[in-house]
Design a protein around this motif. Structure first.
Motif, PDB file in Angstrom:
ATOM      1  N   VAL A 191      27.783  40.729   9.136  1.00 23.34           N
ATOM      2  CA  VAL A 191      26.715  41.391   9.892  1.00 23.34           C
ATOM      3  C   VAL A 191      25.560  40.403   9.965  1.00 23.34           C
ATOM      4  CG1 VAL A 191      25.196  43.392  10.039  1.00 23.34           C
ATOM      5  CG2 VAL A 191      27.417  43.608   8.882  1.00 23.34           C
ATOM      6  N   CYS A 192      25.200  39.974  11.165  1.00 22.65           N
ATOM      7  CA  CYS A 192      24.114  38.989  11.312  1.00 22.65           C
ATOM      8  C   CYS A 192      22.917  39.618  12.000  1.00 22.65           C
ATOM      9  CB  CYS A 192      24.605  37.786  12.118  1.00 22.65           C
ATOM     10  SG  CYS A 192      25.792  36.797  11.207  1.00 22.65           S
ATOM     11  N   GLU A 193      21.745  39.213  11.526  1.00 18.58           N
ATOM     12  CA  GLU A 193      20.528  39.747  12.156  1.00 18.58           C
ATOM     13  C   GLU A 193      20.484  39.363  13.634  1.00 18.58           C
ATOM     14  OE1 GLU A 193      16.943  38.682   9.975  1.00 18.58           O
ATOM     15  OE2 GLU A 193      18.041  38.979   8.103  1.00 18.58           O
ATOM     16  N   GLY A 194      20.905  38.134  13.925  1.00 15.99           N
ATOM     17  CA  GLY A 194      20.922  37.690  15.323  1.00 15.99           C
ATOM     18  C   GLY A 194      22.048  36.705  15.551  1.00 15.99           C
ATOM     19  N   ARG A 195      22.305  36.365  16.795  1.00 14.76           N
ATOM     20  CA  ARG A 195      23.422  35.457  17.111  1.00 14.76           C
ATOM     21  C   ARG A 195      23.075  33.993  16.838  1.00 14.76           C
ATOM     22  NH1 ARG A 195      24.214  39.480  20.891  1.00 14.76           N
ATOM     23  NH2 ARG A 195      26.375  40.214  20.960  1.00 14.76           N
ATOM     24  N   GLY A 196      21.803  33.669  16.810  1.00  9.54           N
ATOM     25  CA  GLY A 196      21.419  32.270  16.642  1.00  9.54           C
ATOM     26  C   GLY A 196      21.979  31.444  17.792  1.00  9.54           C
ATOM     27  N   SER A 197      22.604  30.345  17.460  1.00 11.22           N
ATOM     28  CA  SER A 197      23.122  29.473  18.522  1.00 11.22           C
ATOM     29  C   SER A 197      24.544  29.854  18.950  1.00 11.22           C
ATOM     30  CB  SER A 197      23.095  28.015  18.046  1.00 11.22           C
ATOM     31  OG  SER A 197      23.828  27.922  16.847  1.00 11.22           O
ATOM     32  N   GLU A 198      25.118  30.899  18.329  1.00  7.26           N
ATOM     33  CA  GLU A 198      26.488  31.303  18.692  1.00  7.26           C
ATOM     34  C   GLU A 198      26.444  32.439  19.702  1.00  7.26           C
ATOM     35  OE1 GLU A 198      29.679  31.702  15.818  1.00  7.26           O
ATOM     36  OE2 GLU A 198      28.666  30.267  14.510  1.00  7.26           O
ATOM     37  N   ALA A 199      26.334  32.061  20.960  1.00  5.86           N
ATOM     38  CA  ALA A 199      26.186  33.079  22.005  1.00  5.86           C
ATOM     39  C   ALA A 199      27.398  33.996  22.078  1.00  5.86           C
ATOM     40  CB  ALA A 199      25.955  32.389  23.348  1.00  5.86           C
ATOM     41  N   ASP A 200      28.583  33.495  21.667  1.00  4.05           N
ATOM     42  CA  ASP A 200      29.792  34.320  21.796  1.00  4.05           C
ATOM     43  C   ASP A 200      30.111  35.094  20.510  1.00  4.05           C
ATOM     44  OD1 ASP A 200      30.356  32.140  20.278  1.00  4.05           O
ATOM     45  OD2 ASP A 200      32.275  31.655  21.258  1.00  4.05           O
ATOM     46  N   TRP A 201      29.131  35.207  19.616  1.00  3.15           N
ATOM     47  CA  TRP A 201      29.326  35.966  18.366  1.00  3.15           C
ATOM     48  C   TRP A 201      29.660  37.418  18.707  1.00  3.15           C
ATOM     49  CZ3 TRP A 201      30.126  35.402  13.382  1.00  3.15           C
ATOM     50  CH2 TRP A 201      29.821  36.438  12.490  1.00  3.15           C
ATOM     51  N   SER A 202      30.805  37.902  18.246  1.00  8.46           N
ATOM     52  CA  SER A 202      31.232  39.239  18.667  1.00  8.46           C
ATOM     53  C   SER A 202      31.179  40.266  17.531  1.00  8.46           C
ATOM     54  CB  SER A 202      32.656  39.183  19.229  1.00  8.46           C
ATOM     55  OG  SER A 202      33.518  38.619  18.260  1.00  8.46           O
ATOM     56  N   SER A 203      30.844  39.817  16.320  1.00 13.80           N
ATOM     57  CA  SER A 203      30.725  40.755  15.195  1.00 13.80           C
ATOM     58  C   SER A 203      29.379  41.465  15.284  1.00 13.80           C
ATOM     59  CB  SER A 203      30.857  40.005  13.877  1.00 13.80           C
ATOM     60  OG  SER A 203      32.167  39.504  13.756  1.00 13.80           O
ATOM     61  N   PRO A 204      29.180  42.497  14.436  1.00 11.89           N
ATOM     62  CA  PRO A 204      27.940  43.275  14.559  1.00 11.89           C
ATOM     63  C   PRO A 204      26.682  42.432  14.353  1.00 11.89           C
ATOM     64  CG  PRO A 204      29.517  44.391  13.137  1.00 11.89           C
ATOM     65  CD  PRO A 204      30.091  43.053  13.431  1.00 11.89           C
ATOM     66  N   THR A 205      25.637  42.756  15.097  1.00  2.57           N
ATOM     67  CA  THR A 205      24.325  42.165  14.855  1.00  2.57           C
ATOM     68  C   THR A 205      23.378  43.292  14.433  1.00  2.57           C
ATOM     69  OG1 THR A 205      23.856  42.374  17.203  1.00  2.57           O
ATOM     70  CG2 THR A 205      24.517  40.199  16.433  1.00  2.57           C
TER      71      THR A 205
END
Ligand code: FES
Length: 368
Positions: A191-205
């Protein structure tokens, strides 16, 4: 470069490392885990195996700018690989020890260490199913537990939910994915607060909340929960579990972000100590020789609490007798000390005490 490990080296392994006999560990490798996290791998100075429970911690005793500084770090490696142990350290802006480790500790250097210690270990709480919850560098003890399950071929039912700022901040991301690949019963979720530089992050934010936890681990209430992270993260976890009706008898937590929490502890403990002191003027006098202050320590009151109540700031960290930060020399008098591994027997024999877990049995003089 370190000398290659030959058969002779293996055959010469005589014993277990014992910090009481030789507390020196050699840093044999430094690994970059993320942009601001490094793992430091240590081995005993004389060949020996290191025994610990997955989830335990080590107290490093470092000389920084002429001062002795103690800090606890949970071991991130598994005791199934006992020739070395590793700690994994995030660089904290302005943090004295984390910055020193990142900037100065290199392979070949030695450090002094106490331990391993601690009771945050799933080996002490056997269960059929576990839920590991970690935030930031709180991942380390849970990584040690996960690695040991893997190395022992125990396909445990583990759900491991790690929270990080961005995907680039996830420590041990590749390692966790390998553990999940090799063990059908081991599942990870990030679970990430934000995607940062990974625009294609598909897990929960965002942040872990009850509805997300129910989606990741619908049977969370049947699991033994181990949680580690900064205090605000653990407070949020406790609140969401309480909201979900979780039986907290099956919840275990660990935090070594002492720098963050000691301020609060100081305030609360000072308040409690103030109340005690006001209620009971009878006690032992404690003279702090270097600072020239004498305080009254009420019956049953810890020396550290009495000092704080009188406005004296002693170095301290865990306040539980485990980290060794408050170690002080007792010049005269006697104390009752119940510590948690933060002091060596030979140091006690030499007249050192831990004020955070000591109560006076007589008037005292302390070299502080
Ligand atoms: S503050 Fe940690 S041992 Fe005293």
């Amino acid at each position: 470069m370190n000398a290659p490990v030959t058969r002779d080296v293996w055959q010469s392994v005589p014993s277990l490392w014992n910090a009481e006999e030789d507390d020196v560990l050699i840093c044999c490798q430094v690994r970059h885990e993320t942009h601001d996290v490094k793992s430091f791998i240590f081995r005993p100075r004389t060949p020996g195996l290191i025994r610990f429970l997955p989830g335990q911690f080590l107290t490093l005793e470092l000389e920084i700018d002429g001062e002795t500084v103690n800090r606890c770090y949970t071991i991130s490696s598994s005791p199934t690989r006992p020739d070395t142990l590793s700690i994994t350290v995030k660089r904290v802006p302005g943090g004295l020890v984390s910055n020193w480790l990142h900037d100065h500790l290199t392979a070949g250097m030695s450090v002094r260490a106490l331990g391993p210690s601690g009771e945050f270990a799933c080996a002490l709480h056997p269960a059929g199913k576990y839920l590991f919850l970690s935030g930031g560098s709180g991942i380390t003890p849970l990584m040690s537990m996960s690695r040991s399950f893997h190395d022992l071929g125990e396909d445990r039912d583990v759900v491991f939910v790690h929270s990080a700022r961005t995907p680039a901040d996830i420590i041990f991301r590749r390692d966790l994915s390998l553990l999940a690949t090799n063990q059908p019963g081991f599942r990870t979720a990030f679970v990430c607060e934000g995607r940062g530089s990974e625009a294609d992050w598909s897990s929960p934010t965002g942040y872990l909340d009850l509805s997300l936890l129910k989606r990741i681990a619908p049977d969370f209430s049947e699991r033994e929960i181990f949680c580690c992270g900064p205090e605000p993260y653990m407070a949020a976890v406790r609140a969401l579990l309480a909201g979900g009706g979780f039986d907290m008898k099956h919840y275990h937590e660990e935090s070594f972000s002492f720098a963050d929490t000691s301020g609060d502890q100081e305030g609360e403990e000072a308040d409690r100590a103030d109340e005690t002191g006001a209620a009971d003027a009878v006690g032992f006098t404690v003279e702090f020789a270097k600072s020239g202050r004498t305080v009254v320590c009420a019956p049953g009151q810890k020396l550290l609490d009495a000092a704080r109540a009188a406005g004296l700031r002693l170095p301290s960290s865990c306040a539980k007798g485990v980290c060794g930060t408050c170690k002080s020399r007792l010049v005269s008098g006697e104390v009752d000390m119940v510590h948690g591994g933060g002091i060596r027997q030979r140091e006690i024999d030499q007249g050192l005490i831990l004020p955070c877990c000591s109560t006076p049995r007589s008037d005292l003089v302390i070299e502080r």
